[in-house]
Design a protein around this motif. Structure first.
Motif, PDB file in Angstrom:
ATOM      1  N   THR A  93      37.259  17.714  27.734  1.00 21.14           N
ATOM      2  CA  THR A  93      38.276  18.009  28.745  1.00 21.14           C
ATOM      3  C   THR A  93      37.710  18.812  29.914  1.00 21.14           C
ATOM      4  O   THR A  93      38.214  18.714  31.036  1.00 21.14           O
ATOM      5  N   ASP A  94      36.672  19.614  29.667  1.00 20.50           N
ATOM      6  CA  ASP A  94      36.087  20.403  30.756  1.00 20.50           C
ATOM      7  C   ASP A  94      35.508  19.495  31.848  1.00 20.50           C
ATOM      8  O   ASP A  94      35.640  19.780  33.043  1.00 20.50           O
ATOM      9  N   LEU A  97      38.412  18.175  33.922  1.00 22.94           N
ATOM     10  CA  LEU A  97      38.956  19.186  34.827  1.00 22.94           C
ATOM     11  C   LEU A  97      38.010  19.461  35.993  1.00 22.94           C
ATOM     12  O   LEU A  97      38.458  19.635  37.131  1.00 22.94           O
ATOM     13  N   SER A 150      46.481  25.239  39.926  1.00 24.74           N
ATOM     14  CA  SER A 150      46.871  25.107  38.521  1.00 24.74           C
ATOM     15  C   SER A 150      47.843  23.946  38.331  1.00 24.74           C
ATOM     16  O   SER A 150      47.676  23.122  37.422  1.00 24.74           O
ATOM     17  N   GLU A 154      47.271  20.260  36.457  1.00 24.23           N
ATOM     18  CA  GLU A 154      48.190  19.847  35.400  1.00 24.23           C
ATOM     19  C   GLU A 154      48.799  18.483  35.709  1.00 24.23           C
ATOM     20  O   GLU A 154      48.840  17.589  34.860  1.00 24.23           O
ATOM     21  N   ASP A 203      43.405  18.984  23.321  1.00 26.98           N
ATOM     22  CA  ASP A 203      43.327  20.384  23.756  1.00 26.98           C
ATOM     23  C   ASP A 203      43.095  20.463  25.268  1.00 26.98           C
ATOM     24  O   ASP A 203      42.365  19.658  25.838  1.00 26.98           O
ATOM     25  N   ASN A 204      43.718  21.447  25.911  1.00 21.58           N
ATOM     26  CA  ASN A 204      43.545  21.758  27.336  1.00 21.58           C
ATOM     27  C   ASN A 204      44.267  20.795  28.274  1.00 21.58           C
ATOM     28  O   ASN A 204      44.187  20.963  29.489  1.00 21.58           O
TER      29      ASN A 204
END
Length: 353
Positions: A93-94, A97, A150, A154, A203-204
């Motif tokens: 996920t990093d 993002l 943010s 999302e 996750d995330n």
């Protein structure tokens, strides 16, 4: 530079903008002189339009909202998630993002009305192409709606992954050219639930991102699916995704149909303000998405044809134009119009040749 349909290209014409494939890779670079082989290859790949050099339009500048490197990273990110899901591997996920942060940075540096987002309009891997371009439209709308980073991240994750549930739908159903049966359409509608279940477990990513996958086919008047939600019952991210998804889908080629022109897709979206789509968000969309992208060819009600030179902020249907022909006879010199100052002149069609 001007936009030309690939079936009107001539040998020796020079590319003014790179041709990018469905994976974000450069097929042909700026400055390449087109040969018959190149032209036939572009046609075979399903590319619709390219931008070529034209001395009469050498002052026309087409801004790219997303750099080729960012777009390539976006395609890779979507494919990576798919591969991880298919092979039961951990999703990074990093990396996703970080890519979205690059996309947001590119868009924040972009100063203009969004026109071209897709350099490649073929139908290979259209799910990836569609997901990335839909995200670009949605992020532009989110920025205009005052989202901070943010919220943009999302919403962006949700829109980028909004169709991930289609992994669980048989390809023969997704790619069917004939009209779907009720049973097949019911299968496809399940991709919203499948996508929600996939994303909420990662996750995330966050539950609100997962709701974009669940709700992007809900409609303002309650006519959508899977739950028939209405108005503000639909999460705002999903309301933005709904507009972006439909507009991008209409302007992109699919296996079962050709793309339609941006102005036609724009008219469809605008016509459904207050029914399918939220009026406030449609107003934001109208202010930031170009009906007639810079460089595209148009036909005027006086019989002249030429190309869009620049946009008129606040007047998406009245751009600055440079007319090059009266019918098929070249105009010497070309004639420039600011359509805001010529209310009797109407754009009656597009002519990319």
């Amino acid at each position: 530079m001007r936009q030309v349909n690939v079936f009107y290209l001539g040998e020796g014409e020079t590319l003014a903008h790179p041709v990018i494939d469905a994976n974000g890779r450069i097929l042909l670079s700026v400055g390449v002189k087109l040969t018959d082989l190149y032209i036939r290859k572009l046609q075979a790949l399903g590319v619709d339009m390219v931008l070529i050099e034209d001395d009469r339009l050498d002052d026309v500048v087409i801004q790219t909202a997303i750099t080729p490197r960012t777009k390539e990273a976006a395609y890779k990110a979507v494919k990576s998630v798919r591969q991880c899901l298919e092979n039961n591997r951990l999703i990074r996920t990093d990396d996703m993002l970080d890519m979205l942060k690059r996309m947001i940075s590119d868009l924040l540096s972009f100063d203009g009305i969004l026109g071209f987002v897709s350099d490649f309009r073929g139908f290979d891997d259209f799910t990836f192409h569609h997901s990335v371009n839909t995200t670009i439209f949605a992020l532009i709308m989110g920025m205009a709606n005052g989202y901070n980073q943010s919220k943009l991240l999302e919403a962006g994750i949700g829109v980028l992954m909004h169709d991930i549930g289609k992994l669980k739908i048989p390809n023969e159903t997704l790619n069917k050219i004939e009209k779907l049966t009720d049973e097949e359409f019911g299968q496809i509608k399940q991709h919203t639930n499948f996508g929600y279940e996939i994303l909420r477990k990662i996750d995330n990513f966050g539950l609100m991102s997962a709701h974009v996958a669940l709700q992007h086919h809900e409609r303002w008047d309650g006519s959508g699916y899977p739950r028939g939600l209405k108005g503000t019952e639909i999460h705002e991210y999903a309301r933005i995704a709904a507009i972006s998804d439909v507009y991008e889908a209409l302007t992109s080629k699919r296996i079962y149909r050709d793309a339609i022109q941006p102005y036609q897709a724009y008219e469809y979206v605008m016509a459904h303000s207050g029914t399918l789509f939220e009026p406030k968000l449609i107003s934001i969309f109208a202010e930031h998405i170009s009906i007639y992208p810079v460089g595209s060819g148009v036909l005027l009600s006086n019989g002249q044809r030429g190309n869009v030179v620049s946009q008129n902020v606040g007047y998406p249907d009245r751009p600055y134009l440079r007319m090059l022909y009266q019918g098929d006879v070249p105009l010497h010199p070309p004639i420039d119009y600011n359509l805001v100052e010529h209310p009797s002149l109407l754009i009656i069609g597009t002519e990319n040749r």
